[in-house]
Scaffold this active site. Structure first.
Site, short mmCIF file in Angstrom:
data_model
loop_
_atom_site.label_atom_id
_atom_site.label_comp_id
_atom_site.label_asym_id
_atom_site.label_seq_id
_atom_site.Cartn_x
_atom_site.Cartn_y
_atom_site.Cartn_z
N LYS A 117 -10.18 -5.24 -13.72
CA LYS A 117 -10.66 -4.59 -14.92
C LYS A 117 -10.80 -3.09 -14.62
CE LYS A 117 -14.57 -4.01 -12.84
NZ LYS A 117 -14.81 -2.62 -12.36
N ASP A 126 -15.05 1.58 -15.57
CA ASP A 126 -15.29 0.99 -14.25
C ASP A 126 -16.34 -0.11 -14.29
OD1 ASP A 126 -14.21 1.59 -11.49
OD2 ASP A 126 -16.35 1.43 -11.06
N SER A 132 0.86 -1.17 0.00
CA SER A 132 0.00 0.00 0.00
C SER A 132 0.89 1.23 0.00
CB SER A 132 -0.91 0.01 1.23
OG SER A 132 -1.80 1.11 1.19
N ARG A 133 0.31 2.37 -0.29
CA ARG A 133 1.12 3.59 -0.28
C ARG A 133 1.58 3.93 1.13
NH1 ARG A 133 -2.86 7.73 -2.92
NH2 ARG A 133 -4.26 6.43 -1.68
N HIS A 147 -2.66 0.36 -13.61
CA HIS A 147 -2.60 -1.06 -13.93
C HIS A 147 -1.42 -1.41 -14.83
CE1 HIS A 147 -7.16 -1.90 -13.08
NE2 HIS A 147 -6.48 -1.54 -12.01
N ARG A 170 -11.46 8.34 -6.85
CA ARG A 170 -10.95 7.57 -7.99
C ARG A 170 -11.96 7.48 -9.12
NH1 ARG A 170 -12.34 2.91 -9.94
NH2 ARG A 170 -13.78 2.51 -8.23
#
Length: 365
Positions: free
Chosen positions: A130, A211, A59-60, A112, A198
Site C-alpha cells: 500500500k 504511507d 534490487s537496484r 508501484h 522516501r
C-alpha cells in the site's frame, strides 16, 4: 438490528488462532521487488509458509540483491544492469523470469504502478504494498489489466487480516456494542526529517497520507463503510508533502469518523469504535492490535489478547497463497473495488490538502 460488516472474514480463517503456516496447495514461487525494511520484514514471514518458495529477488544494486538473496535463501537475484546488460532494470528481469509465479512489490509508492503493470503483462500474480498506486486512475488501470489477464492482484493492507482486527469486526457485527455512531483512530511516529528519504520525497509519493493513513481509515471503512463526505486538513512540508493530516468523514446515517496520521509526533496509535451500547478500543498499534478492550454499558469491561506467528504478515500471505491456489483473481477480504475507492478518497484528500505528485501528470492511462 442487523449490524453490517464491511470487510469480509477470510474463508480459511475459521478459528480465533487460525493456522497460517501449513501448506494449502501447490507451492508458489515468489519474486520480491526491493530489499528495504518492509521487504525484509514481509519476506521473513513469507519464509515461514510451508508452500512458499523464495525464487527471486531484485534490487537496484547487485550487493543489496545478493545479500538479500543469501539472507533468505532465494534461488536467484537480479539487479539493474545485471544479466541483461546496462540499463536493464532488475525488476523487469525478475518479472520475465519463467520460474516466478507471484511478485511482491515493496518499492516506494511512485514505482508501484509501472512495476505491477510489468508483472501483470508478463503473466505474474501480484501482491503490491500500500498504497496500491499514487492515483485512482493508476489503480483502475491495474485492476482492468489484472482482470483482463485473469491474474490475481491485491493491495498489501495486512491489517485487514490480523487477529485483533478481525475479532473487533466480529464483536461489532454481533451487535455487542450496538449501532456504530463514531470512530476515532490515529497512527504515526516522529520520522527524522530528510528531504532525500522516501517518506518525505514527492517523487516517491511521500507523506503521511499514502504511507499510513490507510490504517486509521480502515477502522472507519470496516465498521461504517465508504463515507459520504470527507474533509481533509494538514501540515505540508517545504517540499509539499503532508507531515500530518486529519480526515473527518461523514455518513448518511449521521455517523462520523475522525482520523489522524502524522510523521512528526508521538501519539497513542489507538482506534476506538463507539456504539449505542458500548465501545471497542485497540491496545497496541492500530495496524496490528495485540489486545482489544471491550466495554458494554458502564459496568462491564473485558480485555481479549492475541498472538500470531512471525511479525503478523503471515495472515495476508496465506490469503494470497490460498486465493491463487484456488484460481481466484482477488481476495474477498481485500477486494479490488476497495483499493480503487480508497485511492479515490485519497485523491480528494490530496486535492484539499494541496498535495500533488509527478504521477498526477501522467497521460499514458
Amino acid at each position: 438490528m442487523t449490524i453490517p460488516r464491511f470487510v469480509a472474514r477470510p474463508d480459511w480463517y475459521t478459528s480465533a488462532n487460525p493456522e497460517t503456516l501449513a501448506a494449502t496447495g501447490t507451492p508458489l514461487r515468489w519474486g520480491v521487488v526491493a530489499t528495504g525494511n518492509i521487504a525484509t520484514t514481509v519476506t521473513g514471514d513469507l519464509a515461514l509458509l510451508e508452500d512458499a518458495v523464495l525464487q527471486a529477488v531484485s534490487s537496484r544494486r547487485e550487493a543489496g540483491a545478493a545479500a538479500f538473496a543469501e539472507k533468505f535463501g532465494f534461488a536467484t537475484h537480479y539487479f539493474d544492469g545485471g544479466h541483461d546488460g546496462p540499463g536493464a532494470p532488475g525488476h523487469l528481469q525478475l518479472v520475465q523470469d519463467p520460474d516466478v509465479d507471484v511478485v511482491y512489490i515493496a518499492t516506494p509508492h511512485a514505482q508501484h504502478y509501472d512495476i505491477a503493470r510489468a508483472a501483470l503483462e508478463h503473466g505474474k500474480h501480484v501482491l503490491c504494498e500500500k498504497s496500491l498506486t499514487i492515483t485512482a486512475a493508476e489503480a483502475r488501470s491495474l485492476v482492468e489489466l489484472a482482470r483482463s489477464r485473469q491474474l490475481f492482484l491485491m493491495e498489501a493492507v495486512w491489517a485487514r487480516f490480523v487477529p485483533g482486527f478481525q475479532r473487533a469486526l466480529e464483536i461489532v457485527a454481533a451487535g455487542e456494542i450496538g449501532e456504530v455512531k463514531w470512530v476515532r483512530a490515529d497512527l504515526g511516529f516522529p520520522a527524522p526529517v530528510d528531504d532525500t528519504a522516501r517518506i518525505w520525497a514527492p517523487s516517491a509519493g511521500g507523506g503521511a497520507l499514502l504511507d499510513i493513513t490507510v490504517y486509521p481509515l480502515l477502522w472507519a471503512w470496516a465498521t461504517l463503510g465508504k463515507p459520504a463526505a470527507v474533509s481533509a486538513t494538514g501540515e505540508l512540508t517545504a517540499l509539499g508533502v503532508d507531515a500530518q493530516n486529519s480526515l473527518s468523514l461523514g455518513y448518511h446515517n449521521g455517523a462520523q469518523a475522525q482520523l489522524m496520521s502524522y510523521l512528526g509526533a508521538h501519539g497513542p496509535r489507538v482506534a476506538t469504535v463507539a456504539g449505542t451500547k458500548g465501545f471497542v478500543e485497540t491496545v497496541g498499534s492500530v495496524n496490528n492490535p495485540k489486545a482489544l478492550r471491550i466495554s458494554v454499558g458502564w459496568g462491564s469491561e473485558r480485555t481479549e489478547t492475541f498472538e500470531h506467528p512471525g511479525r503478523g504478515y503471515t495472515y495476508q500471505l496465506r490469503e494470497v497463497t490460498r486465493c491463487i491456489q484456488a484460481g481466484l483473481t482477488e481476495s474477498a477480504t481485500m477486494p479490488l473495488a476497495d483499493s480503487v475507492a480508497v485511492m479515490e478518497l485519497f485523491d480528494e484528500a490530496r486535492r484539499q490538502l494541496g498535495v500533488s505528485y509527478p504521477n498526477d501528470a501522467r497521460t499514458d492511462l
